[in-house]
Design a protein around this motif. Structure first.
Motif, PDB file in Angstrom:
ATOM      1  N   LEU A 243     -14.420 -38.004  19.435  1.00  0.00           N
ATOM      2  CA  LEU A 243     -13.390 -37.732  18.437  1.00  0.00           C
ATOM      3  C   LEU A 243     -12.315 -38.794  18.592  1.00  0.00           C
ATOM      4  N   GLN A 244     -12.138 -39.600  17.550  1.00  0.00           N
ATOM      5  CA  GLN A 244     -11.154 -40.680  17.556  1.00  0.00           C
ATOM      6  C   GLN A 244     -10.029 -40.323  16.595  1.00  0.00           C
ATOM      7  N   LEU A 245      -8.811 -40.501  17.044  1.00  0.00           N
ATOM      8  CA  LEU A 245      -7.634 -40.207  16.236  1.00  0.00           C
ATOM      9  C   LEU A 245      -6.753 -41.442  16.177  1.00  0.00           C
ATOM     10  N   THR A 246      -6.237 -41.753  15.004  1.00  0.00           N
ATOM     11  CA  THR A 246      -5.255 -42.821  14.880  1.00  0.00           C
ATOM     12  C   THR A 246      -3.992 -42.246  14.278  1.00  0.00           C
ATOM     13  N   GLY A 247      -2.859 -42.798  14.684  1.00  0.00           N
ATOM     14  CA  GLY A 247      -1.583 -42.286  14.196  1.00  0.00           C
ATOM     15  C   GLY A 247      -0.436 -42.921  14.932  1.00  0.00           C
ATOM     16  N   THR A 248       0.616 -42.146  15.153  1.00  0.00           N
ATOM     17  CA  THR A 248       1.806 -42.641  15.838  1.00  0.00           C
ATOM     18  C   THR A 248       2.189 -41.687  16.955  1.00  0.00           C
ATOM     19  N   ALA A 249       2.822 -42.234  17.979  1.00  0.00           N
ATOM     20  CA  ALA A 249       3.217 -41.442  19.138  1.00  0.00           C
ATOM     21  C   ALA A 249       4.660 -41.758  19.509  1.00  0.00           C
ATOM     22  N   LYS A 250       5.351 -40.767  20.015  1.00  0.00           N
ATOM     23  CA  LYS A 250       6.738 -40.938  20.456  1.00  0.00           C
ATOM     24  C   LYS A 250       6.948 -40.125  21.725  1.00  0.00           C
ATOM     25  N   ALA A 251       7.536 -40.745  22.725  1.00  0.00           N
ATOM     26  CA  ALA A 251       7.824 -40.079  23.995  1.00  0.00           C
ATOM     27  C   ALA A 251       9.267 -39.603  24.019  1.00  0.00           C
ATOM     28  N   THR A 252       9.479 -38.422  24.583  1.00  0.00           N
ATOM     29  CA  THR A 252      10.823 -37.906  24.796  1.00  0.00           C
ATOM     30  C   THR A 252      11.007 -37.673  26.287  1.00  0.00           C
ATOM     31  N   TYR A 253      12.249 -37.825  26.733  1.00  0.00           N
ATOM     32  CA  TYR A 253      12.563 -37.737  28.159  1.00  0.00           C
ATOM     33  C   TYR A 253      13.616 -36.653  28.330  1.00  0.00           C
ATOM     34  N   GLY A 254      13.296 -35.650  29.168  1.00  0.00           N
ATOM     35  CA  GLY A 254      14.229 -34.550  29.356  1.00  0.00           C
ATOM     36  C   GLY A 254      14.194 -34.023  30.771  1.00  0.00           C
ATOM     37  N   ALA A 255      14.919 -32.948  30.985  1.00  0.00           N
ATOM     38  CA  ALA A 255      15.020 -32.366  32.321  1.00  0.00           C
ATOM     39  C   ALA A 255      13.679 -31.837  32.815  1.00  0.00           C
ATOM     40  N   ARG A 256      12.789 -31.476  31.890  1.00  0.00           N
ATOM     41  CA  ARG A 256      11.484 -30.928  32.279  1.00  0.00           C
ATOM     42  C   ARG A 256      10.417 -32.014  32.365  1.00  0.00           C
ATOM     43  N   GLY A 257      10.815 -33.273  32.252  1.00  0.00           N
ATOM     44  CA  GLY A 257       9.856 -34.359  32.361  1.00  0.00           C
ATOM     45  C   GLY A 257       9.670 -35.094  31.050  1.00  0.00           C
ATOM     46  N   ARG A 258       8.618 -35.899  30.979  1.00  0.00           N
ATOM     47  CA  ARG A 258       8.320 -36.704  29.799  1.00  0.00           C
ATOM     48  C   ARG A 258       7.235 -36.025  28.969  1.00  0.00           C
ATOM     49  N   THR A 259       7.437 -35.992  27.679  1.00  0.00           N
ATOM     50  CA  THR A 259       6.454 -35.419  26.762  1.00  0.00           C
ATOM     51  C   THR A 259       6.184 -36.421  25.647  1.00  0.00           C
ATOM     52  N   THR A 260       4.917 -36.595  25.306  1.00  0.00           N
ATOM     53  CA  THR A 260       4.536 -37.471  24.203  1.00  0.00           C
ATOM     54  C   THR A 260       4.002 -36.635  23.053  1.00  0.00           C
ATOM     55  N   ARG A 261       4.504 -36.899  21.872  1.00  0.00           N
ATOM     56  CA  ARG A 261       4.055 -36.214  20.653  1.00  0.00           C
ATOM     57  C   ARG A 261       3.289 -37.222  19.796  1.00  0.00           C
ATOM     58  N   PHE A 262       2.097 -36.837  19.382  1.00  0.00           N
ATOM     59  CA  PHE A 262       1.224 -37.712  18.600  1.00  0.00           C
ATOM     60  C   PHE A 262       0.996 -37.088  17.238  1.00  0.00           C
ATOM     61  N   THR A 263       1.213 -37.881  16.183  1.00  0.00           N
ATOM     62  CA  THR A 263       1.001 -37.427  14.809  1.00  0.00           C
ATOM     63  C   THR A 263      -0.227 -38.132  14.242  1.00  0.00           C
ATOM     64  N   ILE A 264      -1.169 -37.353  13.740  1.00  0.00           N
ATOM     65  CA  ILE A 264      -2.464 -37.869  13.299  1.00  0.00           C
ATOM     66  C   ILE A 264      -2.380 -38.391  11.873  1.00  0.00           C
ATOM     67  N   ALA A 265      -2.897 -39.604  11.674  1.00  0.00           N
ATOM     68  CA  ALA A 265      -3.054 -40.156  10.327  1.00  0.00           C
ATOM     69  C   ALA A 265      -4.488 -40.016   9.837  1.00  0.00           C
ATOM     70  N   GLU A 266      -5.456 -40.135  10.759  1.00  0.00           N
ATOM     71  CA  GLU A 266      -6.874 -40.022  10.401  1.00  0.00           C
ATOM     72  C   GLU A 266      -7.672 -39.665  11.643  1.00  0.00           C
ATOM     73  N   SER A 267      -8.756 -38.945  11.445  1.00  0.00           N
ATOM     74  CA  SER A 267      -9.662 -38.611  12.544  1.00  0.00           C
ATOM     75  C   SER A 267     -11.075 -39.016  12.189  1.00  0.00           C
ATOM     76  N   VAL A 268     -11.848 -39.405  13.220  1.00  0.00           N
ATOM     77  CA  VAL A 268     -13.249 -39.783  13.049  1.00  0.00           C
ATOM     78  C   VAL A 268     -14.042 -39.078  14.145  1.00  0.00           C
ATOM     79  N   GLU A 269     -14.927 -38.206  13.752  1.00  0.00           N
ATOM     80  CA  GLU A 269     -15.790 -37.491  14.697  1.00  0.00           C
ATOM     81  C   GLU A 269     -17.223 -37.993  14.532  1.00  0.00           C
ATOM     82  N   THR A 270     -17.867 -38.347  15.652  1.00  0.00           N
ATOM     83  CA  THR A 270     -19.248 -38.835  15.616  1.00  0.00           C
ATOM     84  C   THR A 270     -20.090 -38.021  16.595  1.00  0.00           C
ATOM     85  N   PRO A 271     -20.937 -37.125  16.088  1.00  0.00           N
ATOM     86  CA  PRO A 271     -21.797 -36.354  16.986  1.00  0.00           C
ATOM     87  C   PRO A 271     -22.746 -37.261  17.767  1.00  0.00           C
ATOM     88  N   HIS A 272     -22.865 -37.017  19.052  1.00  0.00           N
ATOM     89  CA  HIS A 272     -23.801 -37.756  19.925  1.00  0.00           C
ATOM     90  C   HIS A 272     -23.602 -39.268  19.838  1.00  0.00           C
TER      91      HIS A 272
END
Length: 294
Positions: A243-272
């Motif tokens: 499963l391949q996903l393309t899009g954009t990602a943004k990291a946020t930095y806070g007291a609980r650590g670093r979190t990355t949020r990824f927004t999907i523009a397109e997905s490609v699934e290839t069985p086997h």
């Protein structure tokens, strides 16, 4: 020369890890050492990250008999073959001058090696002129045994914009994924690992994950400081489905650590898509417990 661009330096400074990064950065070079060449020659798979003609980042899985990836000089590797039919990077890897990041990861030994550079098509596949070569520690790598390859042909490529229930299940159960990012100095392919559930599907078009402490280089997060484009690759290790996903990602930095949020523009699934079949994982002892929801 400084192995880091200003994006990585910004993250290192933000987290107070520049000194550690300077020490680890000494391992980054252009040369492929004998031990690295030997490691490459044993691998049955290679992850490649690059941008397609439209500029979207993707991460793709290439497979072959050991030796399909090999060092052909102190600064060059050759890859026999290419991605499966319908792969988003098929055209890019057949184009002169594509900037690529490659990652050779061996679940059998929990070892990995990264080589970033510029691709050139060859009669049998493509070659990469190395600009950065280095290894990473085995932290967050799950150990797996390799079974006999399955002769099952790849299924029809399925494209979409939103995650189907089956794709959400694959992501939520994943203990590993690969991420491709880019910057002015080239592309990079990296690995993320953890216990199943460390990736959250927050909507049909968004994922989040906690960014665990790593090698202090911050190559991925550094790239995202200036260019949000990213490509993710998930693998069903038992069936070879990708499963391949393309899009954009943004990291946020806070007291609980670093979190990355990824927004999907397109997905490609290839069985086997991959003929390789792997055992259930032996989870890395470094995997943190899952974080409680805020």
């Amino acid at each position: 020369m400084d192995p880091y661009h200003d994006g990585s330096r910004a993250v290192q400074d933000r987290l107070g890890e520049r000194t550690t990064a300077d020490h680890i950065g000494r391992s980054i070079g252009r040369g492929i050492r004998e031990v690295a060449a030997a490691f490459l020659g044993l691998q049955p798979m290679l992850v490649v990250g690059a941008a397609d003609r439209a500029g979207r980042m993707w991460s793709s899985l290439l497979t072959g008999a050991p030796g399909f990836v090999r060092a052909t000089g102190p600064h060059r590797i050759a890859v026999t073959g290419g991605p499966p039919d319908g792969d988003p990077l098929a055209e890019a890897l057949a184009t002169e001058g594509t900037r690529v990041g490659t990652l050779a990861l061996d679940p059998r030994t929990r070892r990995r090696m990264r080589l970033n550079g510029t691709a050139t098509p060859t009669p049998r596949g493509f070659a990469v002129e190395a600009e950065q070569v280095f290894s990473n520690c085995p932290r967050y790598l799950q150990r797996r045994k390799l079974h006999a390859p399955a002769p099952t042909p790849a299924g029809a490529v399925r494209r979409g914009r939103e995650l189907t229930p089956g794709r959400r299940t694959l992501i939520r159960s994943a203990d590993t994924f690969f991420i491709a990012t880019t910057a002015a100095d080239g592309a990079d392919a990296s690995h993320r690992g953890g216990n199943p559930g460390f990736i959250e599907v927050t909507s049909p078009t968004e994922l989040t994950w906690q960014d665990y402490p790593g090698n202090s280089m911050y190559l991925t997060l550094g790239n995202l400081e200036h260019d949000p484009r990213a490509g993710l690759l998930f693998l069903d290790w038992s069936t070879g489905t990708t499963l391949q996903l393309t899009g954009t990602a943004k990291a946020t930095y806070g007291a609980r650590g670093r979190t990355t949020r990824f927004t999907i523009a397109e997905s490609v699934e290839t069985p086997h898509a991959s003929p390789l079949r792997w055992s259930a994982p032996e989870y890395s002892p470094a995997n943190p417990p899952l974080r409680e929801p805020a």
